[in-house]
Design an enzyme around this catalytic site. Sequence first.
Site, mmCIF file in Angstrom:
data_model
loop_
_atom_site.group_PDB
_atom_site.id
_atom_site.type_symbol
_atom_site.label_atom_id
_atom_site.label_comp_id
_atom_site.label_asym_id
_atom_site.label_seq_id
_atom_site.Cartn_x
_atom_site.Cartn_y
_atom_site.Cartn_z
ATOM 1 N N GLY A 16 88.926 -6.798 -65.332
ATOM 2 C CA GLY A 16 87.461 -6.809 -64.995
ATOM 3 C C GLY A 16 87.074 -5.649 -64.389
ATOM 4 O O GLY A 16 87.838 -4.725 -63.973
ATOM 5 N N ALA A 20 81.774 -1.358 -57.639
ATOM 6 C CA ALA A 20 82.567 -0.978 -56.782
ATOM 7 C C ALA A 20 83.744 -0.309 -57.256
ATOM 8 O O ALA A 20 84.428 0.450 -56.577
ATOM 9 C CB ALA A 20 82.728 -2.080 -55.698
ATOM 10 N N VAL A 23 89.115 -4.380 -61.231
ATOM 11 C CA VAL A 23 90.011 -5.470 -61.113
ATOM 12 C C VAL A 23 91.209 -5.473 -62.027
ATOM 13 O O VAL A 23 90.926 -5.709 -63.281
ATOM 14 C CB VAL A 23 89.093 -6.856 -60.899
ATOM 15 C CG1 VAL A 23 90.264 -7.856 -60.665
ATOM 16 C CG2 VAL A 23 88.088 -6.811 -60.032
ATOM 17 N N LYS A 38 91.887 -5.240 -56.561
ATOM 18 C CA LYS A 38 90.517 -4.843 -56.613
ATOM 19 C C LYS A 38 90.824 -3.183 -56.231
ATOM 20 O O LYS A 38 91.028 -2.872 -55.152
ATOM 21 C CB LYS A 38 89.606 -5.384 -56.095
ATOM 22 C CG LYS A 38 88.179 -4.634 -56.229
ATOM 23 C CD LYS A 38 87.188 -5.812 -55.934
ATOM 24 C CE LYS A 38 85.682 -5.123 -56.409
ATOM 25 N NZ LYS A 38 84.624 -6.096 -56.498
ATOM 26 N N ASP A 132 76.533 -10.352 -49.971
ATOM 27 C CA ASP A 132 76.475 -9.966 -51.593
ATOM 28 C C ASP A 132 76.943 -11.297 -52.394
ATOM 29 O O ASP A 132 77.676 -11.247 -53.053
ATOM 30 C CB ASP A 132 77.431 -8.996 -52.023
ATOM 31 C CG ASP A 132 77.086 -8.328 -53.317
ATOM 32 O OD1 ASP A 132 75.823 -8.549 -53.691
ATOM 33 O OD2 ASP A 132 77.977 -7.705 -54.131
#
Length: 365
Positions: A16, A20, A23, A38, A132
């Site tokens: 993913g 930012a 992943v 991440k 967030d």
Amino acid sequence: MSMDLGANYVLVDRIGGGAAGSVWRAKDKRTDGIVAAKILREEYAEDRDLVARFIQERSILLDLVGKPIVEVKDMVVEGSRLAIIMEFVEGPSLREVLNHRKVFTPFAATTVARHVLEALVISHGKNVVHRDIKPDNVLLKPDWEKGKLGSIKLTDFGISRLVTEGASRSTSLVGTPEYLAPELIERGEASFPADAYGVGILLYELLAGRTPFAGVGSDYAIAHRHVTATVPPLDVTPELWEVVDGLLNKRPHQRMTIDEALEKLKALQPTLKALPALEPTIAPEYFEVSYGPMTVLRPGVAEPAPEPERKVDTADFTSAYPTIVPDLGEAPNQTVLRESALAAEPEPTVKREEKQKKGIGSKLP
């Protein structure tokens, strides 16, 4: 092809990504266990201040432990790579499920909201603001619909603030416009009430199939609706709407708190089990204004025009030549300056508001 990440991890495959970074599924060489890594975008590693904050926040994020939270296991700084090592959750994100289902039943929607609220109780207890809240940051285990604590997990605590610190000093819009709290848009503040607002947006989206202020217009137009527009109502029970509307109060210190919302949803859920999902709703063409913008143009009421002033040219005494100042009539518009609803907000005075104010001193930079 696998790649090493630091001394202890091997990247297996990319699963993913987002604004930012990416992943990855990774393996811990020490235990052979699977973890999620991440990896933040490479330009972040070039920012010395960000790297310093990344290292400073290690102890804070490692200390966030609880069943409804995706546990951070390690943080790696290696050359041009910054990576956060987290527990691996075998299952989709809430975003993936929402894209497929379009809407959730009131019971399923409130089940998700309850688990997110439980996660925030833990983080706020450690003085950490998430900042967030959105479907992308909620991960679901395969049995999540049974409602067992730990089957729905909130992730990415503090990551948004970490990677957008530089951008927040500019005039650019930081964050996803559909999920920004009014005080974050107007004053750049993200405290405990901003997380409560995020849960309100999330719950609304699960029920309606869209966020409350999504619609036509630019990102700035959408963001501005959080400050000025009334939340479009949903055809849910009055008790459920009280929670949604309370979490979306535009004034942070009048907003329903995390604890209050959690208590109300726990009491309300048994009454929601038999209710069907709503039909996916469409954004209204126009949004009703609840708080006006700071500058408003409206038809003006002009004062009566004075008599025309006459001036006499005295250069020639045999006759006078009047110069008439023309009457321009009424101004078509009048500029009215009006105080912003958030700017006028009083200091908190009651016990509940003092509790919310704690988030301003969050450990996150």
